[in-house]
Design a protein around this motif. Sequence first.
Motif, mmCIF file in Angstrom:
data_model
loop_
_atom_site.group_PDB
_atom_site.id
_atom_site.type_symbol
_atom_site.label_atom_id
_atom_site.label_comp_id
_atom_site.label_asym_id
_atom_site.label_seq_id
_atom_site.Cartn_x
_atom_site.Cartn_y
_atom_site.Cartn_z
ATOM 1 N N ARG A 26 0.811 -1.216 0.000
ATOM 2 C CA ARG A 26 0.000 0.000 0.000
ATOM 3 C C ARG A 26 0.845 1.266 0.000
ATOM 4 N NH1 ARG A 26 -2.693 -2.724 4.235
ATOM 5 N NH2 ARG A 26 -1.765 -1.272 5.715
ATOM 6 N N GLN A 367 -1.605 4.826 -5.030
ATOM 7 C CA GLN A 367 -0.953 3.784 -5.827
ATOM 8 C C GLN A 367 0.082 4.367 -6.784
ATOM 9 O OE1 GLN A 367 -1.583 0.685 -5.169
ATOM 10 N NE2 GLN A 367 -3.365 1.028 -3.853
ATOM 11 N N TYR A 376 5.271 -4.905 -8.997
ATOM 12 C CA TYR A 376 4.037 -4.314 -8.464
ATOM 13 C C TYR A 376 3.078 -4.095 -9.625
ATOM 14 C CZ TYR A 376 0.675 -1.128 -6.434
ATOM 15 O OH TYR A 376 -0.499 -0.557 -6.003
ATOM 16 N N TYR A 378 -1.054 -2.893 -10.698
ATOM 17 C CA TYR A 378 -2.327 -2.309 -10.283
ATOM 18 C C TYR A 378 -3.295 -2.414 -11.441
ATOM 19 C CZ TYR A 378 -5.995 0.922 -9.045
ATOM 20 O OH TYR A 378 -7.229 1.465 -8.786
#
Length: 426
Positions: A26, A367, A376, A378
């Motif tokens: 996060r 983000q 990572y 998203y």
Amino acid sequence: MMQTLLEFWKRWKTGVVQSLLQYHGREDHATVRVLLLACIGTVAMPLYYVVWQHFFPQEYESLPLRLVGIVLCAVGLFARQFSRRMLDLYLLVTLSYIFPFFFTYMFLMNHASGVWSESLLIGLIVLFHFDTGVALKAYLIGTSLAVAAAALIGDTAALTSRLVLQQLPIHWFTIAVLAAAKISRQVLAQEKLAGLGAGLATVAHELRTPLTSVDANVRGLLRMCSEGTGPLPADRVGTIDALARIQFEVRHMNHMIDLFLLSATAVRRSLRPIETVSMEAVVEAVLKRYPFVNASQQKLVALEVRRNFSFAGQSELSVVILLNLLRNALKAIQRAGKGRVRIVVDGGHVPPRLLFIDTGCGIPAQQKPLIFHRFYSYPPHNGAGIGLALCQEIMDAWSATIACVSRESAYAIFILEFPLQPSLAK
């Protein structure tokens, strides 16, 4: 009893690891480190003042210096509100004060006692777990100030005493080992990426054979269905339409395999610039190469050339960057159920730049700092998380920059800026 304690320990350890992984997912990595440093320092500074002042009294202790450290650490608890520049400045100031300055000053004022010799060594180990460049700056700044302060206030003869000087080789060896360990971790990360690229290339090649077979069989069935004269029965028309859709999907998959192979090759090849690339030409090549689902999706993408420019790079790697950006933009539009993509070549801007704009789902503010981090992705589980990280790595190798400006549910703009090359501009 022992078995129960072991099971409890395993459950607790697993829970802590999972919590930390979710927390790191996060937050920006630098912010996480600042928050951890702030939390530990805010507790440790007053705690160890009590320990060294009352339980195991040392020759020298300073409450004012401790209070400054507590204030600095307490400020770090609000790291989420810091801008990137403020975060970097705070980290340098706090690291310089706490580890090299405070620990070195207390080490000198306590005449290289065992407690402060070990404390300083531990402080240096913690310091060099941060970015090596920042740690070196902090070490030089903090140590110099500590020596100067000790010389002004304390006994200058202690600075050149045997007890003090014999610690220097230990400290420098520790710093060298930590730096080497970081390099080893970076090499290991590159090896993992190379392995990932090789595996991706192998899978992509293996998919070619069944896809080629499917395509050949579909072509044969289409010829059989199309044979004869006169109008075709309704059921045969439906069959031909279905076979045409299968053929289209096969072509789409082959194009996606090309994209995977390009990314896999980029992971393993040298990224340094070796040729002069025309931005307009490479964008047009990508638009011709991209496997659009249909004509409607293709019409969502518009190219605007305000002024072409050239840059030092590699054509194939430029294609990798733009294919990744286009793929992400079209996915954002698909998730949002609305939007368009606009690609702007702006060689008239200083420095020359490429704007990649989509009006899809956008990226949440929390983000956005993470999207260029390797592994990572998203939304979560949306790809391997190496696309944008690879784009940034390539751009860095070309002394260029890539940044993102976004508003959730509205737009995302990727800004690619290249070094100014007047002699190459068109």
